[in-house]
Enzyme design. Structure first.
Site, PDB file in Angstrom:
ATOM      1  CG  HIS A 250       7.964  15.553  78.696  1.00  0.00           C
ATOM      2  ND1 HIS A 250       8.696  16.719  78.611  1.00  0.00           N
ATOM      3  CD2 HIS A 250       8.529  14.691  77.815  1.00  0.00           C
ATOM      4  CE1 HIS A 250       9.661  16.563  77.716  1.00  0.00           C
ATOM      5  NE2 HIS A 250       9.578  15.349  77.220  1.00  0.00           N
TER       6      HIS A 250
ATOM      7  CG  ASN B 250      10.497  17.688  74.025  1.00  0.00           C
ATOM      8  OD1 ASN B 250      11.051  18.079  75.050  1.00  0.00           O
ATOM      9  ND2 ASN B 250      10.343  16.405  73.737  1.00  0.00           N
TER      10      ASN B 250
ATOM     11  CB  CYS C 191      12.234  14.274  79.222  1.00  0.00           C
ATOM     12  SG  CYS C 191      13.001  14.628  77.633  1.00  0.00           S
TER      13      CYS C 191
END
Lengths: 335, 335
Positions: free
Chosen positions: A262, A292, A117
């Site tokens: 994030h 996400n 990520c």
């Protein structure tokens, strides 16, 4: 400290893909036979982008062209293409070769960076050194994941959490004679691999190829996450990690104009607010409207901060998050 | 030229994995019902390493520990782990997190670079900039592919060509006050993506997940190659490419002590000999005894050249090859 001296880094432009569909959480409620509002109440996500048809290279190329346009540059002004996805488009070749092809490029080198990520952040760190060195002059950095292709169709938590999308940035070291030019003031990553299997897709590689798996191969190509285990690693390390990063940047928390995290999860976002000790209005929060987006999550939030003017030239941003690995990563960026 | 100025780079140690099995081509002849000698006559490969049981992270960790030992360093002397495989161990997390775990590391950042068969070369290029910048001091770079897991069991050409294995190097910029210190004099990559699908594994990613494929999924997780197409791209570009790289390094072909090519194929190796115009005894050729080890191929050849003394301190090496993408890559290294 020489290990984290500031490196010139200017964002010439950013761009996003436009999802083929915006899927509201109420549609997931209906699909799963749940009362309207259940998915949003559980995940904190109201809608997410979905790409039912396009492949990741096509979606990434759309974001890349938008970023190039924002930078006022043409494809041929770029001298390297780096893809920082968390997932592969196909097992071989690398994603960057496929994005390169989707953009119709020739000769320009193309390669991938993968830090799950946090690939985009890792990409910024690498590109800063490559640019500082004069190895490249203008780099296209893209992140794209189509998480919807790897989700259990019956798992409300992951279906509700993730969204598809791509983001891109065009980067250079070219700086004017400003007193405080755009720079990557510091970058820091730490991998705590004892939890490497707490967030994973077990199949799709040489460890568990179809020929070595009995039963439904789709099952081992499905994303699985031990959220509690991940949270424990992050919670143990996060405060110290951010403190160390800010020290390396020589910047106080008070001097951070905006935190761009994030967009991991509702709990993760709340912790960024609470643990870092910044008020919510200083945090770029696109979680409810995007979910996400895996590797595309942080650069999408960065794009929104820049495009809206919530981050302006001269501002200082803290980019920070956690990734499968488990890796904590952060960067302090002067715009 | 500033885009390719020399960067300090010293190889502190290299290491290899020891294959669980060395599989002779005669055993493949027997398995495929062919006359003894058929596979070797066709591919040029006499034997190759095979890993029937270990996963890629375990094999890479063995090579990494060997490289650390050769460097006289402990695990904790490393401040970054970079994996440059062409294939994933599993679809998530990145390979580096899994190697990090296999090595029992903590905190040290771990991430992947993917440039298919040329990942190790791309890694050298990135690491040179990261070290020159002081971003890291000592980097562990590993490449490992277990090609045997993705081969068609009836395809004599690919079964005969590929071998499993891992190679690793420990890199630093730390240079003594020598007149001509160890350096990466130049690195060059070009991607020609019109042939991106000429060498691929179509499955294993978001483009073609098991849920979107009818029929045997193992089939789309099998390596396929249009050798003629690849050869055409390489042949069209190779001479000019090598010439440009040597120009950037400021080195004549006559000053190259040893050519260390990616061990792509018999035809590919012969072309390195012929087209570059160097005699065969100046080319590191481990093809017959190892086959094509994908990303581990070039660093395995480099290890053999260094360990045997065919490359010595002060020598100049040309590292060069082609990769799926299609990417041409090369580096001129002063040892």
């Amino acid at each position: 400290m020489p290990s984290n001296r500031s490196r010139p880094l200017r964002i010439l432009g950013t761009g996003l893909s436009t999802p083929a569909q915006w899927l509201p959480s109420t549609a997931l409620d209906a699909r799963l036979g749940l009362a309207p509002g259940t998915v949003e109440a559980r995940t904190g996500v109201a809608r997410r982008g979905i790409e039912p048809d396009r492949n990741a290279a096509e979606v990434a190329a759309e974001a890349a062209l938008t970023a190039l346009q924002a930078a006022g540059l043409a494809r041929d002004d770029i001298d390297a293409v780096i893809c920082a996805n968390a997932s592969l488009d196909q097992a071989m070749p690398c994603n960057a070769a496929l994005v390169h092809r989707a953009l119709g490029l020739s000769r320009v080198p193309a390669f991938d960076v993968n830090a799950s990520c946090l690939g985009f952040l890792m990409g910024l760190d690498l590109v800063a050194s490559l640019l500082a060195d004069g190895r490249y002059r203008r780099v296209l950095l893209t992140s794209c994941d189509l998480a919807s292709r790897a989700l259990d169709p019956n798992d409300i938590d992951s279906l509700g959490l993730f969204g598809d999308g791509a983001a891109a940035a065009v980067l250079t070291a070219d700086t004017s004679q400003q007193a405080a030019p755009p720079a990557l003031l510091a970058a820091r990553f730490e991998t705590w691999s004892e939890a490497a299997h707490a967030c994973e897709i077990p199949g799709g590689g040489s460890r568990l190829p179809p020929s070595r798996h009995d039963g439904d191969y789709a099952e081992v190509c499905t994303f699985r996450m031990d959220g509690k285990r991940l949270y424990r690693v992050a919670a143990e390390q996060f405060d110290r990690f951010v403190g160390a990063l800010l020290d390396e940047a020589g910047v106080d928390l008070a001097a951070i104009d905006r935190v761009v995290p994030h967009q991991a999860s509702l709990l993760g976002m709340q912790h960024v607010f609470k643990r870092i000790g910044v008020s919510r209005d200083r945090v770029e929060d696109i979680f409810a409207s995007h979910g996400n987006q895996v590797s595309a999550s942080l650069p999408t939030a960065l794009h929104h901060a820049l495009a809206s003017g919530r981050l302006r030239p001269g501002d200082t941003a803290l980019l920070v998050g956690t990734a499968a690995g488990v890796t904590l990563g952060g960067a302090v960026l002067r715009l």
